[in-house]
Design a protein around this motif. Structure first.
Motif, PDB file in Angstrom:
ATOM      1  N   ARG A  58      56.212  30.755  56.004  1.00 20.07           N
ATOM      2  CA  ARG A  58      57.231  31.791  56.120  1.00 20.07           C
ATOM      3  C   ARG A  58      57.621  32.244  54.718  1.00 20.07           C
ATOM      4  O   ARG A  58      57.363  31.561  53.734  1.00 20.07           O
ATOM      5  CB  ARG A  58      58.440  31.307  56.903  1.00 20.07           C
TER       6      ARG A  58
ATOM      7  N   ARG B  83      60.451  33.613  61.131  1.00 19.64           N
ATOM      8  CA  ARG B  83      61.711  33.497  60.393  1.00 19.64           C
ATOM      9  C   ARG B  83      61.912  34.621  59.392  1.00 19.64           C
ATOM     10  O   ARG B  83      62.974  34.755  58.803  1.00 19.64           O
ATOM     11  CB  ARG B  83      61.745  32.152  59.649  1.00 19.64           C
TER      12      ARG B  83
ATOM     13  N   ASP C   8      62.561  35.858  53.566  1.00 17.69           N
ATOM     14  CA  ASP C   8      63.196  34.793  54.331  1.00 17.69           C
ATOM     15  C   ASP C   8      64.235  34.141  53.430  1.00 17.69           C
ATOM     16  O   ASP C   8      63.886  33.446  52.478  1.00 17.69           O
ATOM     17  CB  ASP C   8      62.158  33.773  54.796  1.00 17.69           C
TER      18      ASP C   8
ATOM     19  N   GLY D  23      64.222  38.173  57.389  1.00 21.96           N
ATOM     20  CA  GLY D  23      65.003  37.132  58.032  1.00 21.96           C
ATOM     21  C   GLY D  23      66.080  36.634  57.091  1.00 21.96           C
ATOM     22  O   GLY D  23      65.794  36.300  55.947  1.00 21.96           O
TER      23      GLY D  23
ATOM     24  N   ALA E 156      63.933  39.497  61.903  1.00 28.19           N
ATOM     25  CA  ALA E 156      63.762  38.235  62.615  1.00 28.19           C
ATOM     26  C   ALA E 156      64.878  38.062  63.636  1.00 28.19           C
ATOM     27  O   ALA E 156      65.985  38.589  63.477  1.00 28.19           O
ATOM     28  CB  ALA E 156      63.775  37.072  61.624  1.00 28.19           C
TER      29      ALA E 156
END
Length: 361
Positions: free
Chosen positions: A209, A240, A245, A269, A287
């Motif tokens: 991720r 995610r 992220d 995300g 996300a």
């Protein structure tokens, strides 16, 4: 002071080249030394010198290809490391070309492409800036998807006292791959200052991720401007955030004029941060559980890439002239073209050519 690499090798200031007017680190910190390097060996010497002298320095890296970059910042006020420098009138590193692909750090899938670590920094540590660089083909030795990989540009802040500014400006990241977390850009540790991504392309990176950008930093202000995230691949389930992220509690993320498209999973995300503002940007998907706290002029439209994953957009793209001029900081795009061609900047890291743009003579 403009220093020759010979003076650094022996650390004898009297061997320095003629002094030039001191400039400023982008955050306003006066520069002590400006160092020009043209080979990997010279770059290593310059990094050792700047680490040891505890001052604010600039390293100008000549156009060319270099192996993986490793920087250790300790008790150093600030460091500006930039590429694209060329010789002019017999003077090395006299002029900087604006394209980001002229100075390349290529790890050749052997290690992190660029690794920076900090430890017990001085209280007045101010700013790290990496500019006009390409960072490619990094990897990491992790063995599971839940380990932090940091294949490309890995920034490790190991001391809570570091609360300065980190700026990544006019940088291309591609081909950086790990089975762990964090592909192109990975920031982790107790950093609590400011992080800026301006005019950044993260394309064709992979991780479990955060293949484009991953961070677990808390109480940090993250700004993303005029950047493109595309063709990044992630394996985490449920998704995610493949482009970005962010996990840190209390973090504030502000995204403007940026493009997130053709990535394998949800693009953005942000489950931990206190706030997420997305303005004048094109985002395919968020996300699950990620909802911007501020949203303005948010597109969900195909950018009309010239080829799969671009990164250039077609002349008739909805993203042309669609960015907010107030948020366009850099004067040039990643190819070295003027940032604004037409009525307003384009969304993303590249401008399309006015001559080929629909509706123009």
């Amino acid at each position: 002071m403009f220093r020759s690499i010979a003076s650094l090798a022996f650390l004898i200031p009297s061997l320095a080249a003629a002094a030039v007017p001191r400039g400023l680190i982008p955050g306003g910190v006066p520069l002590e030394d400006v160092i020009c390097v043209t080979t990997p060996t010279e770059l290593g010497t310059a990094l050792l010198y700047t680490m040891a002298d505890g001052l604010a320095n600039e390293i100008r890296v000549a156009a060319g290809t270099y192996p993986a970059l490793s920087i250790f910042v300790n008790d150093q006020k600030s460091l500006l490391l930039s590429g694209g420098w060329i010789e002019e009138n017999g003077v090395p590193c006299a002029r900087q070309l604006p394209a980001a692909d002229l100075t390349v750090f290529d790890a050749q899938a052997k290690n992190h492409a660029a690794l920076l670590t900090t430890s017990t920094p001085s209280p007045d540590a101010q700013e790290l800036t990496l500019a006009n660089l390409s960072i490619r083909n990094g990897t990491s030795p992790v063995t599971s998807a839940d380990q932090i990989g940091g294949a490309g540009l890995a920034l490790v802040y190991s001391d809570p006292a570091f609360a300065g500014r980190t700026r990544i400006v006019n940088v291309i990241l591609g081909g950086n791959r790990t089975i762990g977390i964090g592909g192109a850009i990975t920031l982790f540790g107790p950093h609590s200052g400011e992080v800026t991504l301006d005019n950044v392309l993260a394309r064709d990176n992979s991780a479990s991720r955060g293949a484009g950008f991953w961070t677990d930093m808390s109480n940090v202000a993250i700004t993303v401007r005029q950047s493109t995230f595309t063709l990044n691949v992630c394996s985490w389930a449920p998704p995610r955030g493949c482009s970005i992220d962010a996990m840190g509690n209390g973090a504030a993320i502000d995204i403007a004029n940026s493009l997130f498209w053709s990535n394998s999973d949800a693009d953005v995300g942000a489950l931990g941060p206190a706030s997420l503002a997305v303005r004048d940007s094109d985002v395919d998907t968020f996300a699950q559980g990620t909802v911007p706290t501020v949203s303005a002029n948010l597109l969900h439209a195909s950018p009309g890439f010239n080829v799969l994953g671009g990164p250039l957009i077609a002349a008739d793209s909805a993203l042309a002239n669609a960015a907010n001029p107030a948020a366009a900081v850099s004067a040039y795009d990643l190819a070295g073209n003027l940032r604004t061609i037409g009525a307003a900047p384009d969304i993303g890291a590249y401008e399309t050519d006015l001559l080929f743009r629909a509706g123009n003579d």
